[in-house]
Design an enzyme around this catalytic site. Structure first.
Site, mmCIF file in Angstrom:
data_model
loop_
_atom_site.group_PDB
_atom_site.id
_atom_site.type_symbol
_atom_site.label_atom_id
_atom_site.label_comp_id
_atom_site.label_asym_id
_atom_site.label_seq_id
_atom_site.Cartn_x
_atom_site.Cartn_y
_atom_site.Cartn_z
ATOM 1 N N LYS A 25 46.023 -97.706 -30.831
ATOM 2 C CA LYS A 25 45.750 -99.145 -30.631
ATOM 3 C C LYS A 25 44.905 -99.669 -31.779
ATOM 4 O O LYS A 25 44.192 -98.904 -32.448
ATOM 5 C CB LYS A 25 45.026 -99.403 -29.302
ATOM 6 C CG LYS A 25 43.637 -98.744 -29.167
ATOM 7 C CD LYS A 25 42.471 -99.637 -29.545
ATOM 8 C CE LYS A 25 41.179 -98.872 -29.609
ATOM 9 N NZ LYS A 25 40.080 -99.128 -30.264
ATOM 10 N N ASP A 156 39.196 -96.387 -22.762
ATOM 11 C CA ASP A 156 40.447 -96.834 -23.403
ATOM 12 C C ASP A 156 41.697 -96.277 -22.726
ATOM 13 O O ASP A 156 42.813 -96.691 -23.042
ATOM 14 C CB ASP A 156 40.477 -96.366 -24.874
ATOM 15 C CG ASP A 156 39.575 -97.214 -25.759
ATOM 16 O OD1 ASP A 156 39.263 -98.350 -25.362
ATOM 17 O OD2 ASP A 156 39.199 -96.728 -26.844
HETATM 18 P P1 ATP Z 1 38.116 -94.328 -29.393
HETATM 19 O O1 ATP Z 1 38.716 -95.466 -30.157
HETATM 20 O O2 ATP Z 1 38.578 -94.209 -27.962
HETATM 21 O O3 ATP Z 1 36.638 -94.155 -29.574
HETATM 22 P P2 ATP Z 1 38.890 -92.617 -31.500
HETATM 23 O O4 ATP Z 1 40.292 -92.918 -31.906
HETATM 24 O O5 ATP Z 1 37.812 -93.219 -32.301
HETATM 25 O O6 ATP Z 1 38.743 -93.012 -29.988
HETATM 26 P P3 ATP Z 1 39.595 -89.920 -30.978
HETATM 27 O O7 ATP Z 1 40.722 -89.715 -31.924
HETATM 28 O O8 ATP Z 1 39.926 -90.116 -29.555
HETATM 29 O O9 ATP Z 1 38.649 -91.091 -31.465
HETATM 30 O O10 ATP Z 1 38.599 -88.695 -31.180
HETATM 31 C C1 ATP Z 1 37.241 -88.728 -30.845
HETATM 32 C C2 ATP Z 1 36.742 -87.287 -30.701
HETATM 33 O O11 ATP Z 1 37.314 -86.731 -29.530
HETATM 34 C C3 ATP Z 1 37.157 -86.394 -31.855
HETATM 35 O O12 ATP Z 1 36.054 -86.148 -32.667
HETATM 36 C C4 ATP Z 1 37.676 -85.116 -31.214
HETATM 37 O O13 ATP Z 1 36.874 -84.007 -31.502
HETATM 38 C C5 ATP Z 1 37.647 -85.369 -29.704
HETATM 39 N N1 ATP Z 1 38.970 -85.152 -29.068
HETATM 40 C C6 ATP Z 1 39.177 -84.569 -27.896
HETATM 41 N N2 ATP Z 1 40.470 -84.540 -27.586
HETATM 42 C C7 ATP Z 1 41.143 -85.131 -28.570
HETATM 43 C C8 ATP Z 1 42.516 -85.399 -28.807
HETATM 44 N N3 ATP Z 1 43.467 -85.063 -27.940
HETATM 45 N N4 ATP Z 1 42.831 -86.057 -29.941
HETATM 46 C C9 ATP Z 1 41.867 -86.411 -30.814
HETATM 47 N N5 ATP Z 1 40.562 -86.176 -30.641
HETATM 48 C C10 ATP Z 1 40.175 -85.533 -29.526
#
Ligand code: ATP
Length: 324
Positions: A25, A156
């Protein structure tokens, strides 16, 4: 040997599998209204799914076994155990459906969404697992019921549930009251579906780790001078007026992230300089920046310029579209 062969044969017979596309997103806006006693913040934001996605394959065996959850991914930086939010999602479904809890669940994540990037990649994977098990186990949970379960995993996740229900035909949901775009309130879980934006998005993720919790902690609401015009943004989406949409977009976390990580500010200025007249903004708490335009040629040109400049700018670039 016979026992093993028999088991493999039975496994083959009773194994069911489904693949779900787990879409990223972007935020068209983030406004932070107030801090809450539980440590979260009340927000008002507009979320839009984009076509960039992970592919999440889930399989489970009908014949009762030890009830393991096995996780694999195409890249090693994805957490492999209980830390993975997709793992947590399957654990939660096992709790809710105890008669399935002895089945072995296998999850494979084909990771394409940059991690910890403000694109809700982890939340999307978790949502995909909830959808997958709902389908494989024939739980018949509605999108609203899945969203209620999803919020326990992250703010989210409900939006990811809704977007995936629209985009994954295999799930067979009625598209009547759901969308790939929504106005989100509460901690992000109270969703009002909106007509999706149709645009091209060029993403650029600078190589910096941003902790969402840290950005929220550093946010001083008394210092926020600029806010998105959420009302006008929603109106713009309803009228499909891209100029109105562009003029109303803003992310109040951007200033905080830029102050903490100057490299985000530098990249933002650079992206803006090569993207005009596209709208540039940061997604989530960063570090991903995006340029949004309805002009396909402009999107292509921006992406090309990023690739030409790539020697100078470290980071990951993607050319994608909003999902509708
Ligand atoms: P948000 O926008 O919800 O904060 P994001 O896109 O910034 O999410 P994610 O890619 O969800 O961040 O990753 C955040 C942290 O979650 C990462 O540092 C990772 O170690 C952990 N994590 C746990 N499961 C997953 C997964 N399936 N995919 C990616 N990261 C994951």
């Amino acid at each position: 040997f016979h026992k093993i062969m028999n088991r493999l044969y039975n496994r083959g017979k009773s194994m069911k599998q489904i693949q779900i596309n787990a879409y990223a997103k972007i935020n068209l806006s983030i406004d932070v209204l107030r801090g809450r006693d539980d440590g979260y913040h009340d927000v008002a934001m507009v979320l839009q799914k984009i076509d960039l996605h992970d592919a999440v394959t889930v399989s489970c065996c009908e014949d009762p076994s030890e009830g393991a959850i096995e996780l694999s991914a195409n890249i090693q930086t994805v957490p492999m155990g209980q830390d993975n939010i997709a793992w947590k999602a399957s654990g939660l479904m096992k709790q809710l459906f105890p008669h399935k809890s002895r089945e072995t669940i296998r999850i494979h994540i084909e990771k394409r969404i940059p991690m910890a990037a403000g694109l809700a990649g982890g939340s999307a994977d978790a949502a995909a697992v909830l959808h997958a098990l709902n389908a494989l186990w024939q739980c018949n949970l509605s999108v609203a019921e899945l969203m209620e379960i999803g919020v326990k995993l992250g703010a989210d996740v409900p939006f990811c549930i809704m977007g995936q229900a629209v985009k994954n035909a295999v799930l067979n949901f009625d598209k009547g009251s759901i969308s790939t775009c929504a106005f989100a309130e509460g901690i992000g879980e109270k969703l009002t579906p909106l007509p999706p934006l149709k645009a091209f998005a060029v993403l650029f993720t600078p190589p910096v780790f941003v902790s969402t919790a840290e950005i929220y902690k550093s946010l001083d609401l008394n210092k926020v001078r600029t806010r998105p015009d959420t009302h006008s943004l929603i109106l713009g989406l309803r009228e499909q007026d891209f100029e109105k949409i562009k003029a109303s977009m803003y992310n109040v976390l951007e200033e905080v992230s830029v102050e903490k990580y100057p490299v985000i500010g530098e990249n933002r200025a650079w992206l803006q300089s090569i993207s005009s007249p596209a709208k540039t903004m940061m997604s989530g708490s960063g570090p991903t920046l995006f340029a949004l335009t309805q002009d396909k040629n402009l999107a292509n040109a921006i992406f090309k310029k990023i690739q030409e400049d790539e020697g100078k700018k470290e980071g990951n670039a993607f050319l994608t579209e909003t999902s509708y």
